[in-house]
Design a protein around this motif. Structure first.
Motif, PDB file in Angstrom:
ATOM      1  N   ASP A   9       0.836  -1.201   0.000  1.00 11.47           N
ATOM      2  CA  ASP A   9       0.000   0.000   0.000  1.00 11.47           C
ATOM      3  C   ASP A   9       0.872   1.253   0.000  1.00 11.47           C
ATOM      4  N   LEU A  10       1.907   1.261   0.818  1.00 10.09           N
ATOM      5  CA  LEU A  10       2.809   2.411   0.867  1.00 10.09           C
ATOM      6  C   LEU A  10       3.542   2.595  -0.459  1.00 10.09           C
ATOM      7  N   ALA A  11       3.968   1.484  -1.068  1.00 13.69           N
ATOM      8  CA  ALA A  11       4.688   1.565  -2.341  1.00 13.69           C
ATOM      9  C   ALA A  11       3.776   2.065  -3.464  1.00 13.69           C
ATOM     10  N   ALA A  12       2.502   1.701  -3.413  1.00 10.84           N
ATOM     11  CA  ALA A  12       1.563   2.090  -4.472  1.00 10.84           C
ATOM     12  C   ALA A  12       1.066   3.521  -4.325  1.00 10.84           C
ATOM     13  N   ASN A  13       1.206   4.089  -3.137  1.00 14.91           N
ATOM     14  CA  ASN A  13       0.687   5.428  -2.895  1.00 14.91           C
ATOM     15  C   ASN A  13       1.737   6.456  -3.285  1.00 14.91           C
TER      16      ASN A  13
END
Length: 141
Positions: A112-116
């Motif tokens: 989630d952090l990488a995609a945001n």
């Protein structure tokens, strides 16, 4: 009234939401008369008391998608210009036998952090017990 919501207002219920034990009766007797009118804008962060019934079923029933996917309890969403991440970390979901690092929740969080793409200052992390996601800093060189 001290709470005047706007269209982008989110209300965060940060664990241990209905006593005792997060039962359906506790939600109808405790939470509903006081905060129930704000349920449509409330995002639930499950705590250990929600799991005292075994699997937080009453919390998922009461809040629906605003408690995260049923049986999972961790989720993220956009609120205004913020990316909000809700973790399900408490004594019933994370412990020495089921540690956070390397768990399905940890892997989801990393993805989630990488995609945001929002800068870190417009991300919010909510958890009932943040100590389970605290990691030691790498040794200084």
């Amino acid at each position: 009234e001290f709470f005047r919501p706007s269209s982008t207002t989110g209300l965060f219920a940060l664990g241990d939401i209905a006593f005792p034990g997060g039962s359906p009766q506790a939600y109808s007797d405790c939470y509903e008369p006081s905060w129930g009118r704000h349920k449509a804008r409330t995002y639930a962060v499950l705590g250990n008391h929600e799991y005292e019934s075994g699997n937080a079923t009453a919390s998922f029933d009461y809040f629906g998608e605003r408690a995260g996917p049923r049986g999972r309890g961790y989720y993220s969403f956009e609120l205004g210009n913020w990316h909000i991440i809700v973790l399900d970390v408490n004594d019933f979901t994370v412990d020495s036998l089921s540690p956070f690092p390397g768990s399905a929740q940890d892997l989801w969080l990393q993805a989630d952090l990488a995609a945001n793409t929002l800068p870190p200052h417009v991300r919010g992390l909510l958890a009932e017990d943040e100590s389970w996601v605290t990691r030691p800093l790498p040794p200084s060189a």
